[in-house]
Structures are given as C-alpha cells and as structure tokens.
Design a protein around this motif. Structure first.
Motif, PDB file in Angstrom:
ATOM      1  N   ILE A   1    -140.031 -68.485  35.441  1.00 55.62           N
ATOM      2  CA  ILE A   1    -139.231 -67.423  34.639  1.00 55.62           C
ATOM      3  C   ILE A   1    -138.396 -66.419  35.527  1.00 55.62           C
ATOM      4  CG2 ILE A   1    -138.876 -65.765  32.920  1.00 55.62           C
ATOM      5  CD1 ILE A   1    -141.291 -67.394  31.552  1.00 55.62           C
ATOM      6  N   ALA A   2    -139.304 -65.948  36.614  1.00 57.12           N
ATOM      7  CA  ALA A   2    -138.741 -64.953  37.495  1.00 57.12           C
ATOM      8  C   ALA A   2    -137.717 -65.572  38.400  1.00 57.12           C
ATOM      9  CB  ALA A   2    -139.849 -64.471  38.364  1.00 57.12           C
ATOM     10  N   ARG A   3    -137.814 -66.709  38.886  1.00 58.65           N
ATOM     11  CA  ARG A   3    -136.565 -67.648  39.716  1.00 58.65           C
ATOM     12  C   ARG A   3    -135.607 -67.420  38.774  1.00 58.65           C
ATOM     13  NH1 ARG A   3    -137.986 -73.574  41.738  1.00 58.65           N
ATOM     14  NH2 ARG A   3    -137.916 -74.044  39.505  1.00 58.65           N
ATOM     15  N   ALA A   4    -135.558 -67.945  37.607  1.00 60.76           N
ATOM     16  CA  ALA A   4    -134.532 -68.158  36.669  1.00 60.76           C
ATOM     17  C   ALA A   4    -133.744 -66.814  36.426  1.00 60.76           C
ATOM     18  CB  ALA A   4    -134.804 -68.758  35.496  1.00 60.76           C
ATOM     19  N   ALA A   5    -134.339 -65.811  36.604  1.00 61.14           N
ATOM     20  CA  ALA A   5    -133.727 -64.359  36.224  1.00 61.14           C
ATOM     21  C   ALA A   5    -133.056 -64.269  37.721  1.00 61.14           C
ATOM     22  CB  ALA A   5    -134.819 -63.438  36.093  1.00 61.14           C
ATOM     23  N   VAL A   6    -133.655 -64.384  38.606  1.00 56.66           N
ATOM     24  CA  VAL A   6    -132.941 -64.320  40.040  1.00 56.66           C
ATOM     25  C   VAL A   6    -131.768 -65.076  40.120  1.00 56.66           C
ATOM     26  CG1 VAL A   6    -133.421 -64.528  42.420  1.00 56.66           C
ATOM     27  CG2 VAL A   6    -134.967 -63.346  41.214  1.00 56.66           C
ATOM     28  N   LEU A   7    -131.658 -66.064  39.735  1.00 57.31           N
ATOM     29  CA  LEU A   7    -130.658 -66.963  39.784  1.00 57.31           C
ATOM     30  C   LEU A   7    -129.415 -66.824  38.759  1.00 57.31           C
ATOM     31  CD1 LEU A   7    -132.371 -70.616  40.279  1.00 57.31           C
ATOM     32  CD2 LEU A   7    -131.242 -69.235  42.230  1.00 57.31           C
ATOM     33  N   MET A   8    -129.760 -66.212  37.743  1.00 55.70           N
ATOM     34  CA  MET A   8    -128.836 -65.774  36.654  1.00 55.70           C
ATOM     35  C   MET A   8    -128.379 -64.279  37.316  1.00 55.70           C
ATOM     36  SD  MET A   8    -129.700 -64.932  32.987  1.00 55.70           S
ATOM     37  CE  MET A   8    -129.951 -66.698  32.435  1.00 55.70           C
ATOM     38  N   ASP A   9    -129.004 -63.503  38.089  1.00 56.74           N
ATOM     39  CA  ASP A   9    -128.549 -62.307  38.704  1.00 56.74           C
ATOM     40  C   ASP A   9    -129.611 -61.453  39.664  1.00 56.74           C
ATOM     41  OD1 ASP A   9    -127.026 -59.874  39.169  1.00 56.74           O
ATOM     42  OD2 ASP A   9    -127.474 -58.825  37.448  1.00 56.74           O
ATOM     43  N   PRO A  10    -129.160 -61.775  40.842  1.00 56.62           N
ATOM     44  CA  PRO A  10    -130.343 -61.392  41.961  1.00 56.62           C
ATOM     45  C   PRO A  10    -130.205 -59.741  42.200  1.00 56.62           C
ATOM     46  CG  PRO A  10    -128.439 -62.377  42.869  1.00 56.62           C
ATOM     47  CD  PRO A  10    -128.269 -62.684  41.345  1.00 56.62           C
ATOM     48  N   ALA A  11    -128.995 -59.156  41.616  1.00 56.76           N
ATOM     49  CA  ALA A  11    -128.796 -57.810  42.008  1.00 56.76           C
ATOM     50  C   ALA A  11    -129.987 -56.855  41.601  1.00 56.76           C
ATOM     51  CB  ALA A  11    -127.419 -57.487  41.308  1.00 56.76           C
ATOM     52  N   PRO A  12    -130.583 -56.961  40.638  1.00 57.11           N
ATOM     53  CA  PRO A  12    -131.531 -55.854  40.564  1.00 57.11           C
ATOM     54  C   PRO A  12    -132.780 -55.972  41.463  1.00 57.11           C
ATOM     55  CG  PRO A  12    -130.958 -56.849  38.312  1.00 57.11           C
ATOM     56  CD  PRO A  12    -130.353 -57.829  39.510  1.00 57.11           C
ATOM     57  N   PHE A  13    -133.054 -57.062  42.255  1.00 65.71           N
ATOM     58  CA  PHE A  13    -134.223 -57.199  42.865  1.00 65.71           C
ATOM     59  C   PHE A  13    -134.163 -57.111  44.262  1.00 65.71           C
ATOM     60  CE2 PHE A  13    -133.714 -59.972  39.290  1.00 65.71           C
ATOM     61  CZ  PHE A  13    -134.735 -59.174  38.242  1.00 65.71           C
ATOM     62  N   ARG A  14    -135.384 -56.485  44.855  1.00 66.78           N
ATOM     63  CA  ARG A  14    -135.478 -56.367  46.218  1.00 66.78           C
ATOM     64  C   ARG A  14    -136.115 -57.574  46.994  1.00 66.78           C
ATOM     65  NH1 ARG A  14    -138.761 -53.057  50.428  1.00 66.78           N
ATOM     66  NH2 ARG A  14    -140.271 -53.366  48.849  1.00 66.78           N
TER      67      ARG A  14
END
Length: 287
Positions: free
Chosen positions: A121-134
């Motif tokens: 699920i985390a991977r799917a969120a990053v692929l949707m929008d990586p901007a929030p994450f370091r």
C-alpha cells in the motif's frame, strides 16, 4: 499475524485520532522529548494494526524520531464500510497520502514505512504521488504476489470470511496455532481481530494474492528505499527480497533471529537499522 508484546503504548506515545480529508484514522503518536529530527508514518500488514510497531516506538523516540503508526481503513480501531470496493488498493493509497498531508509537514518530510501488505500500500501511495515522502522502507514486503502456499491460505480465509462470523473464523484459526501460541493469552489479539472489517480482509487478501511487480516503477521515482526483513520469511522468500533491493538500488538489512515480523521478533535491532537508514539520509541532505 504479528503478535505485539503488548497493546499498551509506551510513555512517549498517545492514542488519538488523525483527522484527514478522507476521514479519521486511529493512530499511536510517539514523540521524542526534544524537537523531532524526522517523522515516520508506519503502516501495518494484513490482519495487523498500529500496535504491531509498539515495541519500536520508544527506541525511535529516544533516537529523536516522531513515529505515527496507523490503523488503515477498516483495520482495528479505524472505521470502515462493508463494501469491498472501499478497500481497493488505490483507495488505501489515497488514504496514506491524506494521512501524510494531515501531519502538516509539507513535501519531502515524511519517512514512510510499510510492513507486508502495508508495504505494498505504501508503494502504491508513492507511485501515486512521491512528493510528500523523503524515503520508503519496505519491511518484509515483496515485489509482487505472495508465495503460492500463502495464496492458498488467503483463498481459504477469504471464503471463510464470506460465510462465517468473525468469532467462528477466529476459533478455527486458533485451532491450527502451534501449541505454545495456542496457550498464550490472546484476548488482545482476539479483540483486534473482531474489530477488523471482513470486507477489508477479503479485499486486501485478494490484493496480496495478485499484486503485480511494480519494482521498476518504484525505482524510477528516485526515492531512497530501504528493504528490511528477517533472515527467514514464509510470505516472500528472502532471496527474492534481496533481488528486489538490488533492482531498486536500495539499502538492504536482514535482522538476525527474525522472521516475517522483525518489528515484533527483534524490535531493538530493527529500530537501530531504521534509525541508521534515516540518519544516513539526513547526513546526505546536510544540515
């Protein structure tokens, strides 16, 4: 199923609701005594909950990190519906983006960690929008679907959930536990199980059995990744996790003496490995 050593948070953490644009989510919010050096958002695995990370909270806070562990939609103390479409991976990924936004830290400020299903699920969120994450840490979470034996178990569980009560399914599962585990007081685990939404378990179980390989997509984001696991794993073979880390150009950590849940099996070394990764990124970023 992860078995946290306790369901009681340490002194550094409080149980609260995280208010987001997609509803409220139950979290444990652990903060250090000094201003945080970073903030971590942690997603549990299948049948799990925010308490699966409870043994990591004090060591992470002691190292200067704020750790927010979350019950996803329909997990334990977070509300959900009885409609399986509400638990499509894209919907759960949007929840994660909303949770990151609710932390109010801006782009590139959240270190995201997912265990097992939570990793996908985390991977799917990053692929949707990586901007929030370091950064992204995949804990015992593989590149694609789970091994065939686990697919069979998920199918059996899904069929049972569609026709039996949660209480009856729990009793049937406990009957197959090893004797040492069956003798353990499992009232907290039982209470957690009974508060999961069956639709969430059925829908996410199907995802685990059919997840495509999206490693190349993740690598293309350029986000720093840490692949961490135990030295044994019956959900995704450890050599497969090794290969995934190479494909990602990721940091790779094996926790000695741990299996599928290093967060509960060996929390001390696991916390140390996580902090080392995040500290390394901070050193790279500069002051």
């Amino acid at each position: 199923m992860s078995r946290p050593p306790t369901f009681t948070p340490p002194p550094c953490a409080r149980s609260r609701a995280l208010h987001t644009g997609r509803g409220d989510f139950a979290v444990l919010d652990a903060v250090p005594r000094t201003p945080p050096r970073g903030t971590v958002l942690m997603l549990p695995g299948y049948t799990g909950s925010k308490e699966d990370f409870i043994a990591l909270l004090q060591p992470l806070a002691d190292a200067g990190y704020r750790a927010v562990t979350v019950d996803g939609r329909g997990q334990y103390e977070s509300d959900g519906t009885d409609h399986q479409e509400a638990y499509a991976q894209g919907e759960l990924a949007r929840d994660v983006l909303a949770q990151a936004a609710a932390l109010g830290l801006g782009d590139g400020a959240v270190d995201l960690l997912g265990h097992s299903l939570g990793g996908q699920i985390a991977r799917a969120a990053v692929l949707m929008d990586p901007a929030p994450f370091r950064s992204l840490t995949l804990m015992s979470s593989g590149p694609a679907e789970v091994v065939e034996a686990q697919q069979v178990k998920l199918k059996i569980l899904g069929d049972a959930l569609a026709t039996m009560s949660m209480d009856d399914v729990w009793a049937a599962m406990r009957a197959f536990d090893p004797p040492a585990e069956a003798e353990t007081d499992g009232e907290d685990l039982r209470r957690r199980w009974l508060r999961h939404r069956p639709a969430q378990l059925i829908a996410t179980g199907r995802q685990l059995a059919a997840e495509p390989d999206r490693v190349a997509e993740l690598a293309a984001t350029g986000l720093p990744v840490h692949v961490i696991s135990g030295e044994r794993d019956d959900v995704w073979p450890v050599p497969l996790l090794d290969t995934m880390a190479v494909r990602l150009g990721a940091r790779r950590t094996r926790i000695e003496g741990a299996e599928h849940s290093p967060n509960t099996d060996r929390p001390g070394p696991t916390a140390a490995a996580l902090v080392s990764f995040w500290d390394g990124l901070r050193a790279w970023d500069g002051p």
